[in-house]
Design a protein around this motif. Structure first.
Motif, mmCIF file in Angstrom:
data_model
loop_
_atom_site.group_PDB
_atom_site.id
_atom_site.type_symbol
_atom_site.label_atom_id
_atom_site.label_comp_id
_atom_site.label_asym_id
_atom_site.label_seq_id
_atom_site.Cartn_x
_atom_site.Cartn_y
_atom_site.Cartn_z
ATOM 1 N N ALA A 10 0.831 -1.211 0.000
ATOM 2 C CA ALA A 10 0.000 0.000 0.000
ATOM 3 C C ALA A 10 0.863 1.257 0.000
ATOM 4 O O ALA A 10 0.515 2.264 -0.632
ATOM 5 N N ILE A 11 1.993 1.190 0.706
ATOM 6 C CA ILE A 11 2.924 2.329 0.700
ATOM 7 C C ILE A 11 3.543 2.483 -0.680
ATOM 8 O O ILE A 11 3.623 3.591 -1.232
ATOM 9 N N ALA A 12 3.989 1.383 -1.279
ATOM 10 C CA ALA A 12 4.613 1.441 -2.601
ATOM 11 C C ALA A 12 3.647 1.972 -3.653
ATOM 12 O O ALA A 12 4.052 2.682 -4.588
ATOM 13 N N ALA A 13 2.361 1.655 -3.484
ATOM 14 C CA ALA A 13 1.350 2.115 -4.447
ATOM 15 C C ALA A 13 0.927 3.558 -4.212
ATOM 16 O O ALA A 13 0.172 4.113 -5.019
ATOM 17 N N GLY A 14 1.393 4.163 -3.114
ATOM 18 C CA GLY A 14 1.048 5.551 -2.818
ATOM 19 C C GLY A 14 -0.264 5.730 -2.093
ATOM 20 O O GLY A 14 -0.693 6.860 -1.865
ATOM 21 N N ARG A 15 -0.918 4.617 -1.711
ATOM 22 C CA ARG A 15 -2.177 4.753 -0.973
ATOM 23 C C ARG A 15 -1.932 5.195 0.468
ATOM 24 O O ARG A 15 -2.801 5.801 1.084
ATOM 25 N N LEU A 16 -0.772 4.855 1.004
ATOM 26 C CA LEU A 16 -0.367 5.285 2.332
ATOM 27 C C LEU A 16 0.966 6.015 2.208
ATOM 28 O O LEU A 16 1.854 5.570 1.469
ATOM 29 N N GLU A 17 1.111 7.119 2.942
ATOM 30 C CA GLU A 17 2.323 7.932 2.848
ATOM 31 C C GLU A 17 2.868 8.234 4.240
ATOM 32 O O GLU A 17 2.751 9.356 4.747
ATOM 33 N N PRO A 18 3.469 7.236 4.902
ATOM 34 C CA PRO A 18 3.974 7.465 6.254
ATOM 35 C C PRO A 18 5.050 8.547 6.320
ATOM 36 O O PRO A 18 5.250 9.150 7.377
ATOM 37 N N ALA A 19 5.738 8.805 5.207
ATOM 38 C CA ALA A 19 6.764 9.849 5.218
ATOM 39 C C ALA A 19 6.189 11.205 5.621
ATOM 40 O O ALA A 19 6.882 12.016 6.254
ATOM 41 N N THR A 20 4.926 11.448 5.289
ATOM 42 C CA THR A 20 4.314 12.742 5.611
ATOM 43 C C THR A 20 4.033 12.898 7.102
ATOM 44 O O THR A 20 3.728 14.005 7.555
ATOM 45 N N LEU A 21 4.117 11.810 7.865
ATOM 46 C CA LEU A 21 3.847 11.873 9.298
ATOM 47 C C LEU A 21 5.101 12.172 10.116
ATOM 48 O O LEU A 21 5.008 12.398 11.329
ATOM 49 N N VAL A 22 6.263 12.149 9.482
ATOM 50 C CA VAL A 22 7.516 12.450 10.187
ATOM 51 C C VAL A 22 7.682 13.965 10.244
ATOM 52 O O VAL A 22 7.876 14.617 9.218
ATOM 53 N N ALA A 23 7.597 14.506 11.459
ATOM 54 C CA ALA A 23 7.667 15.953 11.625
ATOM 55 C C ALA A 23 9.099 16.462 11.658
ATOM 56 O O ALA A 23 9.377 17.571 11.200
ATOM 57 N N ARG A 24 10.009 15.676 12.223
ATOM 58 C CA ARG A 24 11.392 16.153 12.325
ATOM 59 C C ARG A 24 12.326 14.974 12.566
ATOM 60 O O ARG A 24 11.926 13.925 13.087
#
Length: 353
Positions: free
Chosen positions: A306-320
């Protein structure tokens, strides 16, 4: 190696040199490329976990490169880039053989039962059962964010809450695991109501896919639940307590519609361990109450796809991202009233040693 060392519960940890870890016969030593700062690490630092023995190195969300493999390891070799669930299952017991490694009775946990990943190196047990290969193109920072909060939220939403398109979902608490739950539920087609007292956290929840955000204010659980019932058009199909408090657990159950599903993700420890829930409502409305404790390594492929397909984007949850020397202050910021608490609550903090 350099590591963050807790010498006394609740006292600011120190960064200093300690002996390198010894490689287990069935395990590996990993050079840590990134490790998340999770509220569970805060609980360990505060002395809320009976498995922790001092002196102690916290840290359980990690990614890095294998630098040593034990003689009993068959699937992994020096140079492999890996991450790992925070539960290191034995792989041999009846629970593990049934596929439920996340609740293995013989589990170990880096950062709790043994020294963890707030360090340059970490030893990991039962490598063939627990390691997960980091996919090409995924950064160590993103991979580290998966091991506890994101993977736990993914399984909580998809398995325990069984969220379907069109469901009304309430997420209480918008730290790392709550924001992950918001993202996963929204990607599943749910309408998500996110609850948090911190404005920055509510903005982050909206960016993660929440349709509505709610400031709980000073409302007691029943009053907050009434607001959430109204916001969900008669009650949520599923609620997730991603904070871990008696008030949020009770509000989550009371916010459900008939036959709804509550998932307890946030830890309830020490004095809160025996939190009372409205069991009269649970029985009369046939509600379900689930605990959620991570996700086994064999369940990672669907999440990674799901991450590879772009349906989930955990990178956007990393604030710093921060250095190892800043990790003690990041832990302190999670304390009630601690400096910097709002920025930490608005997203994940990841240490790059």
């Amino acid at each position: 190696m350099r590591a963050v060392v807790v010498d006394e519960f609740g006292t600011t940890p120190q960064v200093r040199r300690v002996p390198d870890p010894v490689c287990p016969p069935d395990g590996v030593v990993v050079r840590v490329a990134a490790t998340g700062v999770c509220r569970s690490d805060w609980h360990a630092w505060q002395g809320h976990d009976d498995d922790v023995r001092l002196p102690h190195v916290p840290g359980h969300e990690l990614a890095g490169t294998v630098v040593e493999a034990g003689p009993d390891v068959r699937r992994w070799a020096v140079g492999d880039v890996v991450t790992v669930p925070f539960v290191m299952a034995c792989g041999a017991c009846a629970t593990c053989r049934a596929g439920d490694q996340q609740v293995c009775p013989d589990q170990t946990q880096p950062g709790f039962t043994q020294w963890g990943s707030f360090a340059e190196l970490v030893a990991l047990d039962h490598a063939d059962t627990n390691l997960v290969r980091v996919p090409p193109g995924m950064t160590p920072v993103v991979a580290a964010a998966l091991g506890c909060r994101f993977a736990t939220a993914y399984r909580a939403v998809t398995v325990h809450a069984a969220v379907r398109p069109g469901d009304q979902v309430v997420v209480l608490g918008c730290g790392g695991v709550g924001l992950s739950a918001v993202m996963v539920a929204a990607a599943a087609g749910a309408r998500v109501v996110a609850v948090d007292p911190v404005p920055a956290a509510r903005r982050a929840a909206q960016a993660a896919g929440a349709d509505l955000t709610v400031d709980p204010g000073d409302d007691p659980p029943a009053a907050l639940a009434a607001r959430l019932v109204e916001a969900t058009g008669g009650g949520a199909h599923a609620s997730l307590d991603a904070l871990g408090s008696p008030a949020t657990a009770q509000a989550g159950v009371l916010a459900l519609r008939r036959r709804g599903r509550h998932v307890q993700v946030g830890l309830l420890l020490r004095a809160d361990a025996w939190t009372a829930l409205p069991m009269d409502r649970v029985v009369a409305w046939e509600l379900s109450v689930h605990g959620s404790h991570g996700m086994a390594a064999h369940e990672y492929p669907a999440m990674l796809a799901a991450i590879a397909a772009g349906r989930l984007e955990p990178a956007t949850l990393v604030a710093r991202t921060i250095g190892l020397d800043d990790a003690p202050d990041a832990l302190a910021a999670m304390s009630p009233g601690g400096p910097g608490a709002a920025p930490v609550a608005a997203g994940m903090t990841v240490v790059v040693p």
